[in-house]
Motif scaffolding. Structure first.
Motif, PDB file in Angstrom:
ATOM      1  N   THR A 188       3.247   2.405   3.097  1.00 33.55           N
ATOM      2  CA  THR A 188       2.643   2.455   4.295  1.00 33.55           C
ATOM      3  C   THR A 188       2.532   0.995   4.816  1.00 33.55           C
ATOM      4  OG1 THR A 188       0.392   2.402   3.215  1.00 33.55           O
ATOM      5  CG2 THR A 188       1.519   4.686   3.772  1.00 33.55           C
TER       6      THR A 188
ATOM      7  N   HIS B 259       0.795  -1.087   0.095  1.00 31.29           N
ATOM      8  CA  HIS B 259      -0.008   0.086   0.142  1.00 31.29           C
ATOM      9  C   HIS B 259       0.668   1.228  -0.113  1.00 31.29           C
ATOM     10  CE1 HIS B 259      -3.122  -2.886   1.961  1.00 31.29           C
ATOM     11  NE2 HIS B 259      -3.568  -2.266   0.930  1.00 31.29           N
TER      12      HIS B 259
ATOM     13  N   ASP C  61      -1.629  -1.207  -3.895  1.00 25.28           N
ATOM     14  CA  ASP C  61      -1.231  -0.116  -5.204  1.00 25.28           C
ATOM     15  C   ASP C  61      -0.124  -0.950  -6.038  1.00 25.28           C
ATOM     16  OD1 ASP C  61      -2.772   1.935  -4.232  1.00 25.28           O
ATOM     17  OD2 ASP C  61      -1.445   1.824  -2.287  1.00 25.28           O
TER      18      ASP C  61
ATOM     19  N   GLY D 235       6.705   6.503   1.084  1.00 23.54           N
ATOM     20  CA  GLY D 235       5.420   6.500   0.701  1.00 23.54           C
ATOM     21  C   GLY D 235       5.014   4.982   0.762  1.00 23.54           C
TER      22      GLY D 235
ATOM     23  N   ASP E  71       1.382   5.411  -0.286  1.00 27.24           N
ATOM     24  CA  ASP E  71       0.803   7.009   0.043  1.00 27.24           C
ATOM     25  C   ASP E  71       1.509   7.771  -0.873  1.00 27.24           C
ATOM     26  OD1 ASP E  71      -0.494   9.305   1.065  1.00 27.24           O
ATOM     27  OD2 ASP E  71       0.901   9.424   2.606  1.00 27.24           O
ATOM     28  N   GLY E  72       0.853   8.118  -2.198  1.00 25.05           N
ATOM     29  CA  GLY E  72       1.593   8.882  -2.985  1.00 25.05           C
ATOM     30  C   GLY E  72       1.565   8.394  -4.316  1.00 25.05           C
TER      31      GLY E  72
END
Length: 146
Positions: free
Chosen positions: A126, A69, A98, A124, A71-72
């Motif tokens: 997570t 996963h 992701d 990024g 973030d970004g």
């Protein structure tokens, strides 16, 4: 792509080094016609002939798929992780994760170190879920040619 092309691809999946003298009769062609057909597929970029190593025979006994996963921008994470020799491939997804990253390591503790010391430290990331492969011959590179 017709049925003979698909038959050629199926035979190449079994043995990528099959001689034209054997390939032709298996797909209903002469050896020279099989060679021309395969060359046409290569020229059209429908087929790529490459060598694929088996990590298990190369001393790497631990394989895993990592679900990440991010973030970004997952592309930046994929690019960063792809710089490491342990990474076989990285795939961006539109699903629960992701990014998927396949890794190969010499031993289980090397996989643990790679996940904790490299993957988790990339900006990024997570979370990481580890899907290890067990035993030999767990990997197949066969695409069903229909």
């Amino acid at each position: 792509m017709d049925e003979i092309d698909r038959a050629i691809l199926r035979e190449l999946q079994v043995d990528g080094r099959i001689p034209y003298a054997d390939l032709g009769p298996k797909v209903g062609l002469s050896p020279s016609a099989a060679r021309l057909r395969l060359q046409r597929l290569i020229d059209a970029k429908a087929v790529q002939v490459v060598g694929v190593t088996d990590p298990m025979t190369m001393g790497r006994q631990t394989m895993a798929l990592l679900g990440l996963h991010i973030d970004g921008d997952p592309r930046a994470v994929a690019d960063e992780l792809s710089r490491h020799d342990e990474v076989v491939y990285a795939v961006l997804t539109a699903g629960t994760f992701d990014l998927f990253v396949e890794v190969v390591c010499a031993r289980p503790h090397d996989l643990l170190d790679f996940v904790n010391d490299v993957v988790r430290e990339v900006e990024g990331v997570t979370s990481v879920e580890n899907f290890p492969y067990f035993g030999i011959h767990t990997h197949r590179f066969l695409w069903h040619v229909d």
